[in-house]
Scaffold this active site. Structure first.
Site, PDB file in Angstrom:
ATOM      1  N   GLU A 108      14.519  -9.887  50.337  1.00 10.40           N
ATOM      2  CA  GLU A 108      14.863 -10.551  49.084  1.00 10.40           C
ATOM      3  C   GLU A 108      15.374 -11.977  49.248  1.00 10.40           C
ATOM      4  OE1 GLU A 108      17.288  -8.159  46.512  1.00 10.40           O
ATOM      5  OE2 GLU A 108      15.800  -6.548  46.448  1.00 10.40           O
ATOM      6  N   GLU A 131      22.884   8.641  41.973  1.00  8.35           N
ATOM      7  CA  GLU A 131      22.596   7.479  42.814  1.00  8.35           C
ATOM      8  C   GLU A 131      23.841   7.063  43.593  1.00  8.35           C
ATOM      9  OE1 GLU A 131      20.530   3.101  42.582  1.00  8.35           O
ATOM     10  OE2 GLU A 131      21.866   3.673  40.946  1.00  8.35           O
ATOM     11  N   GLU A 150       5.103  -6.870  45.537  1.00  6.40           N
ATOM     12  CA  GLU A 150       4.170  -7.569  44.641  1.00  6.40           C
ATOM     13  C   GLU A 150       4.665  -7.672  43.199  1.00  6.40           C
ATOM     14  OE1 GLU A 150       1.177  -3.876  43.533  1.00  6.40           O
ATOM     15  OE2 GLU A 150       0.599  -5.270  45.109  1.00  6.40           O
TER      16      GLU A 150
END
Length: 193
Positions: A108, A131, A150
């Site tokens: 990133e 989570e 992508e």
């Protein structure tokens, strides 16, 4: 055992049990599974939603100058761009979170860390989702190459800690993992400033 821990333990012992009777998968997506749980709570049978997430890792990258690298990215659930720390899901259940955080940092931001240190763990939405995100502190950053998926639209920005804290308290940064990471980092490493 101190008084506070003793009081918390006694409260838990006095709580009525919650019994799960069953769990039915209702939907499976690419990053989560949605279930309907049948439970007995307070003597009544109820249906609760439950979302399973395999887990994630995040990283707070701090430059040699003390600035924090943030990512601005589009979040479909909010239909807007957000300012966050770099993060991503585990490639597979059980992947070490340190490996995930190291990978996400480079993918990133385009930087690698000379050192990674565990900072804090968070459960993001405990009312209905399991989570779990481990957050690491990255230092000694070296330029590498960004490797975006992508479908990722990400801009890397360098911020002063004080400015990020101001955005948090103004309600402009609302991402839980980012708020937890920045406040934990500020408390642990910068409280004497």
């Amino acid at each position: 055992m101190d008084e506070k821990k003793r009081a918390e333990g006694n409260q838990q012992e006095a709580m009525p049990p919650v019994i799960r009777l069953g769990r039915e998968l209702k939907y499976q997506g690419t990053i989560l599974k949605i279930y309907e749980d049948r439970v007995i709570a307070n003597g009544h049978e109820c249906r609760w939603d439950f979302i399973h997430h395999d887990g994630a890792a995040a990283v707070i990258p701090v430059t040699d100058e003390g600035k924090i690298l943030m990512v601005r990215q589009y979040r479909n659930a909010l239909d807007r761009f957000t300012l966050e720390i770099p993060a991503g899901k585990l490639d597979e259940p059980g992947e070490p979170t340190l490996e995930c955080a190291t990978r996400e940092l480079e993918e990133e931001t385009g930087f690698r860390a000379g050192s990674m240190e565990f900072l804090i763990s968070v459960n993001t939405t405990i009312a209905f989702c399991d989570e779990h995100i481990d957050i690491y502190l990255a230092r000694d950053l070296k330029p590498s190459h960004q490797h975006l998926d992508e479908d990722e639209v990400i801009q890397v920005e360098s911020w002063e800690l004080k400015d990020l804290e101001d955005l948090i308290f103004a309600g402009k940064i609302t991402d839980a993992k980012t708020i937890a990471a920045i406040t934990a980092y500020a408390r642990k490493y910068c409280s004497g400033r």
